[in-house]
Design an enzyme around this catalytic site. Structure first.
Site, PDB file in Angstrom:
ATOM      1  N   GLY A  46       0.828  -1.205   0.000  1.00 25.97           N
ATOM      2  CA  GLY A  46       0.000   0.000   0.000  1.00 25.97           C
ATOM      3  C   GLY A  46       0.857   1.248   0.000  1.00 25.97           C
ATOM      4  O   GLY A  46       1.971   1.257   0.543  1.00 25.97           O
ATOM      5  N   GLN A  51       2.951   9.972   0.839  1.00 24.14           N
ATOM      6  CA  GLN A  51       4.265   9.324   0.908  1.00 24.14           C
ATOM      7  C   GLN A  51       5.150   9.645  -0.294  1.00 24.14           C
ATOM      8  O   GLN A  51       6.352   9.417  -0.248  1.00 24.14           O
ATOM      9  CB  GLN A  51       4.110   7.804   1.033  1.00 24.14           C
ATOM     10  N   CYS A  88       6.083   0.100   7.353  1.00 21.76           N
ATOM     11  CA  CYS A  88       5.685   1.180   6.451  1.00 21.76           C
ATOM     12  C   CYS A  88       6.855   1.532   5.536  1.00 21.76           C
ATOM     13  O   CYS A  88       7.997   1.616   5.999  1.00 21.76           O
ATOM     14  CB  CYS A  88       5.288   2.398   7.294  1.00 21.76           C
ATOM     15  N   LEU A  89       6.555   1.768   4.267  1.00 20.75           N
ATOM     16  CA  LEU A  89       7.621   2.143   3.325  1.00 20.75           C
ATOM     17  C   LEU A  89       8.298   3.454   3.732  1.00 20.75           C
ATOM     18  O   LEU A  89       9.429   3.710   3.349  1.00 20.75           O
ATOM     19  CB  LEU A  89       7.052   2.283   1.910  1.00 20.75           C
ATOM     20  N   HIS A 130      -4.129   1.471   7.867  1.00 22.95           N
ATOM     21  CA  HIS A 130      -2.792   2.067   7.796  1.00 22.95           C
ATOM     22  C   HIS A 130      -2.742   3.167   6.736  1.00 22.95           C
ATOM     23  O   HIS A 130      -2.269   4.272   6.987  1.00 22.95           O
ATOM     24  CB  HIS A 130      -1.792   0.942   7.478  1.00 22.95           C
ATOM     25  N   GLU A 131      -3.256   2.856   5.541  1.00 21.21           N
ATOM     26  CA  GLU A 131      -3.168   3.817   4.436  1.00 21.21           C
ATOM     27  C   GLU A 131      -4.100   5.012   4.659  1.00 21.21           C
ATOM     28  O   GLU A 131      -3.722   6.152   4.377  1.00 21.21           O
ATOM     29  CB  GLU A 131      -3.491   3.137   3.101  1.00 21.21           C
ATOM     30  N   HIS A 134      -2.592   7.492   6.943  1.00 18.76           N
ATOM     31  CA  HIS A 134      -1.593   8.368   6.295  1.00 18.76           C
ATOM     32  C   HIS A 134      -2.231   9.679   5.822  1.00 18.76           C
ATOM     33  O   HIS A 134      -1.599  10.731   5.846  1.00 18.76           O
ATOM     34  CB  HIS A 134      -0.986   7.680   5.065  1.00 18.76           C
TER      35      HIS A 134
HETATM   36 ZN    ZN Z   1       2.755   3.472   5.560  1.00 14.25          ZN
END
Ligand code: ZN
Length: 156
Positions: A46, A51, A88-89, A130-131, A134
């Site tokens: 995701g 991000q 998380c990325l 999670h997304e 963000h």
């Molecule tokens: Zn994330």
């Protein structure tokens, strides 16, 4: 399509609130295409627009079953709870156990502005939450389960 740079760690943009998308135009489609490519390259499931430095309410998810594009997503309903490791990325080489709903119902617009309903449990529920977090400047480290801490890992 083009790869976009993923913002990481204490980049202040990650704590900002994203604005709703109002125009379902080529600029949005370009963003979605770039996010697909960036997510693919990074090997995640995701990615939220913030991000890659764009403060719009846009998410791309791929559980290995094809891409889902969620524009202006909203959680309609949650059920139960689960505690599971999350990463998380934007926080490389870190992971932590969060507390999330066990299942969620989400509605979001697609790239043409039509509303679509999504349901997911376990990993999918964690990912939707999670997304969507963000988009409000929240990271998984804000949702750690009681007594849990972020730890270093080479897995992500
Ligand atoms: Zn994330």
């Amino acid at each position: 399509m083009a790869l976009r740079k993923i913002r990481v760690n204490d980049d202040p943009i990650l704590r900002k609130k994203s604005r709703p998308v109002e125009s379902f135009d080529e600029r949005l489609w370009q963003l979605l295409d770039d996010m697909r490519e960036t997510l693919d390259k990074a090997g995640g499931i995701g990615l939220a627009a913030v991000q890659v430095g764009v403060l719009r309410r846009v998410i791309v998810i791929n559980f290995g079953e094809g891409y889902m594009e969620l524009v202006n997503p909203e959680i309609l309903e949650t059920k139960g709870e689960q505690c599971f490791e999350e990463a998380c990325l934007s926080l490389p080489h870190k992971a932590g156990v969060t507390k999330r709903p066990m299942s969620v119902k989400v509605r979001a617009q697609n790239r043409n502005g039509n509303w679509v309903l999504y349901e997911g449990s376990e990993l999918k529920a964690r990912c939707f939450c999670h997304e969507i977090d963000h988009l409000d400047g929240k990271l998984y480290i804000d949702s750690l389960a009681p007594g849990e801490q972020v730890h270093y890992t080479e897995d992500y």
